[in-house]
Scaffold this motif. Sequence first.
Motif, PDB file in Angstrom:
ATOM      1  N   THR A 173      60.057  25.085  65.815  1.00  0.00           N
ATOM      2  CA  THR A 173      61.089  24.358  66.560  1.00  0.00           C
ATOM      3  C   THR A 173      60.444  23.443  67.589  1.00  0.00           C
ATOM      4  O   THR A 173      59.327  23.693  68.064  1.00  0.00           O
ATOM      5  CB  THR A 173      62.050  25.318  67.288  1.00  0.00           C
ATOM      6  N   GLN A 174      61.196  22.407  67.969  1.00  0.00           N
ATOM      7  CA  GLN A 174      60.690  21.485  68.978  1.00  0.00           C
ATOM      8  C   GLN A 174      60.574  22.162  70.334  1.00  0.00           C
ATOM      9  O   GLN A 174      59.680  21.848  71.118  1.00  0.00           O
ATOM     10  CB  GLN A 174      61.607  20.259  69.077  1.00  0.00           C
ATOM     11  N   GLU A 175      61.463  23.109  70.634  1.00  0.00           N
ATOM     12  CA  GLU A 175      61.401  23.836  71.900  1.00  0.00           C
ATOM     13  C   GLU A 175      60.066  24.566  72.040  1.00  0.00           C
ATOM     14  O   GLU A 175      59.415  24.509  73.095  1.00  0.00           O
ATOM     15  CB  GLU A 175      62.557  24.825  71.989  1.00  0.00           C
ATOM     16  N   LYS A 176      59.638  25.237  70.981  1.00  0.00           N
ATOM     17  CA  LYS A 176      58.373  25.967  71.025  1.00  0.00           C
ATOM     18  C   LYS A 176      57.187  25.014  71.109  1.00  0.00           C
ATOM     19  O   LYS A 176      56.205  25.283  71.814  1.00  0.00           O
ATOM     20  CB  LYS A 176      58.260  26.877  69.802  1.00  0.00           C
ATOM     21  N   LEU A 177      57.277  23.882  70.421  1.00  0.00           N
ATOM     22  CA  LEU A 177      56.189  22.904  70.475  1.00  0.00           C
ATOM     23  C   LEU A 177      56.086  22.274  71.858  1.00  0.00           C
ATOM     24  O   LEU A 177      54.981  22.022  72.355  1.00  0.00           O
ATOM     25  CB  LEU A 177      56.401  21.835  69.409  1.00  0.00           C
ATOM     26  N   SER A 178      57.221  22.030  72.501  1.00  0.00           N
ATOM     27  CA  SER A 178      57.195  21.480  73.864  1.00  0.00           C
ATOM     28  C   SER A 178      56.542  22.460  74.824  1.00  0.00           C
ATOM     29  O   SER A 178      55.788  22.063  75.726  1.00  0.00           O
ATOM     30  CB  SER A 178      58.623  21.156  74.320  1.00  0.00           C
ATOM     31  N   LEU A 179      56.820  23.754  74.633  1.00  0.00           N
ATOM     32  CA  LEU A 179      56.188  24.776  75.476  1.00  0.00           C
ATOM     33  C   LEU A 179      54.682  24.788  75.255  1.00  0.00           C
ATOM     34  O   LEU A 179      53.902  24.863  76.218  1.00  0.00           O
ATOM     35  CB  LEU A 179      56.791  26.146  75.151  1.00  0.00           C
ATOM     36  N   ARG A 292      47.949  31.411  82.815  1.00  0.00           N
ATOM     37  CA  ARG A 292      49.179  32.050  83.252  1.00  0.00           C
ATOM     38  C   ARG A 292      50.000  32.490  82.041  1.00  0.00           C
ATOM     39  O   ARG A 292      50.309  31.680  81.179  1.00  0.00           O
ATOM     40  CB  ARG A 292      50.036  31.090  84.090  1.00  0.00           C
ATOM     41  N   PRO A 293      50.381  33.768  81.964  1.00  0.00           N
ATOM     42  CA  PRO A 293      51.318  34.174  80.909  1.00  0.00           C
ATOM     43  C   PRO A 293      52.677  33.517  81.143  1.00  0.00           C
ATOM     44  O   PRO A 293      53.091  33.326  82.298  1.00  0.00           O
ATOM     45  CB  PRO A 293      51.417  35.699  81.088  1.00  0.00           C
ATOM     46  N   HIS A 294      53.357  33.175  80.072  1.00  0.00           N
ATOM     47  CA  HIS A 294      54.706  32.620  80.169  1.00  0.00           C
ATOM     48  C   HIS A 294      55.700  33.740  79.880  1.00  0.00           C
ATOM     49  O   HIS A 294      55.828  34.191  78.747  1.00  0.00           O
ATOM     50  CB  HIS A 294      54.888  31.478  79.168  1.00  0.00           C
ATOM     51  N   ILE A 295      56.385  34.220  80.916  1.00  0.00           N
ATOM     52  CA  ILE A 295      57.383  35.277  80.774  1.00  0.00           C
ATOM     53  C   ILE A 295      58.746  34.604  80.684  1.00  0.00           C
ATOM     54  O   ILE A 295      59.271  34.102  81.686  1.00  0.00           O
ATOM     55  CB  ILE A 295      57.361  36.262  81.958  1.00  0.00           C
ATOM     56  N   SER A 296      59.332  34.576  79.495  1.00  0.00           N
ATOM     57  CA  SER A 296      60.586  33.846  79.319  1.00  0.00           C
ATOM     58  C   SER A 296      61.811  34.675  79.706  1.00  0.00           C
ATOM     59  O   SER A 296      62.857  34.115  80.048  1.00  0.00           O
ATOM     60  CB  SER A 296      60.720  33.364  77.871  1.00  0.00           C
ATOM     61  N   LYS A 297      61.692  36.015  79.662  1.00  0.00           N
ATOM     62  CA  LYS A 297      62.848  36.853  79.990  1.00  0.00           C
ATOM     63  C   LYS A 297      62.391  38.270  80.286  1.00  0.00           C
ATOM     64  O   LYS A 297      61.398  38.744  79.722  1.00  0.00           O
ATOM     65  CB  LYS A 297      63.847  36.866  78.821  1.00  0.00           C
ATOM     66  N   THR A 298      63.120  38.945  81.181  1.00  0.00           N
ATOM     67  CA  THR A 298      62.896  40.375  81.422  1.00  0.00           C
ATOM     68  C   THR A 298      64.193  41.131  81.153  1.00  0.00           C
ATOM     69  O   THR A 298      65.295  40.579  81.268  1.00  0.00           O
ATOM     70  CB  THR A 298      62.425  40.648  82.864  1.00  0.00           C
ATOM     71  N   VAL A 316      62.067  34.690  70.786  1.00  0.00           N
ATOM     72  CA  VAL A 316      61.289  34.797  72.028  1.00  0.00           C
ATOM     73  C   VAL A 316      60.295  33.651  72.137  1.00  0.00           C
ATOM     74  O   VAL A 316      59.564  33.362  71.187  1.00  0.00           O
ATOM     75  CB  VAL A 316      60.547  36.149  72.074  1.00  0.00           C
ATOM     76  N   ASN A 317      60.275  32.998  73.290  1.00  0.00           N
ATOM     77  CA  ASN A 317      59.223  32.040  73.615  1.00  0.00           C
ATOM     78  C   ASN A 317      58.269  32.693  74.615  1.00  0.00           C
ATOM     79  O   ASN A 317      58.705  33.272  75.609  1.00  0.00           O
ATOM     80  CB  ASN A 317      59.806  30.774  74.230  1.00  0.00           C
ATOM     81  N   GLY A 318      56.976  32.601  74.363  1.00  0.00           N
ATOM     82  CA  GLY A 318      56.021  33.268  75.245  1.00  0.00           C
ATOM     83  C   GLY A 318      56.187  34.777  75.164  1.00  0.00           C
ATOM     84  O   GLY A 318      56.273  35.352  74.077  1.00  0.00           O
ATOM     85  N   LYS A 319      56.271  35.429  76.315  1.00  0.00           N
ATOM     86  CA  LYS A 319      56.349  36.885  76.376  1.00  0.00           C
ATOM     87  C   LYS A 319      57.650  37.338  77.021  1.00  0.00           C
ATOM     88  O   LYS A 319      58.261  36.610  77.811  1.00  0.00           O
ATOM     89  CB  LYS A 319      55.174  37.429  77.192  1.00  0.00           C
TER      90      LYS A 319
END
Length: 324
Positions: A173-179, A292-298, A316-319
Amino acid sequence: MRAVVCKSLGPPDDLAVEERPDLEPKANEVCIKVHACGVNFPDTLIVEGRYQLRAEPPFIPGSEVAGEVIAVGEKIRHVRPGDRVTALVQVGGFADQACAPGEAVMPIPREMDYPQASAFPLVYGTVIHALRQRAALAEGETLLVLGAGGGVGLAAVQIGKLMGARVIAAASTQEKLSLASHYGADETINYSHGSFKDEVKKRTKGQGADVIFDPVGGDLAQDCFSAINWRGRYLVIGFAAGGIPEVALNRLLLKGASAVGVFWGAFVAREPKVNFENFEQLFAWFSEGKLRPHISKTYPLEEAAQALADMRARRVNGKIALLP
């Protein structure tokens, strides 16, 4: 203590939070008050009974934790009660407390919070081992990362850049590529559009990638074997797509290339000193602000089933992390 319990193998819907006895460490263990638990794709496989390390119900899922040491076994010397640590456990992480073998417990930098620390051991440990010890990635080489928007893929983008590689990020997806671009990828490829191997060759002037980092597997692997450079290294990380690909040995032969397995858990057990050296570098990069880890949600502990379902559905994007 409270813990998420898997009573039968299958989809995570039936996971429930229960009261369990507090833990006591064995001689070579560290007992940790858990402040955050990393959630990873292998956790979904263990709950479903489809992972290479099988757990028999009832068990507590979760493989990486971060928190405060509350007790140590008699053989432990490198940490003590009160220390802030991150640790790897095969199972047992989704709980208020967890016990980990001493060689899998590491003090964390002062600047690192617990959710960040819970996102560190598995993905960053796997990636630096893969790129350093297994691929011997050299400065100036081209690194192709599949699944680049997920936790392990995004870590590969970051570490590949820090090691001096030119990084091509591939995702669906473009969202994941932008990240991935935000975290340093030089170029991106959406492999849900067009010919993946043709796109890789176009971005490498027809030569292919020097190192291919593949946590996805499935049909894309065959394209990878067609888009690898002379003396290239194809890293077998995992099979998030579900299918385990067959290696096209003729393509490896023609390119003088290698397919290299990466099993970080076995590496930790067999070469703990080298693993600690890897983490010294990782923590140094973190303290310098370079990683830096990318924490998208907890999620709260009670939503462990939802967290695993999101991971399983590749939403999930990142972690992501559980917060007991």
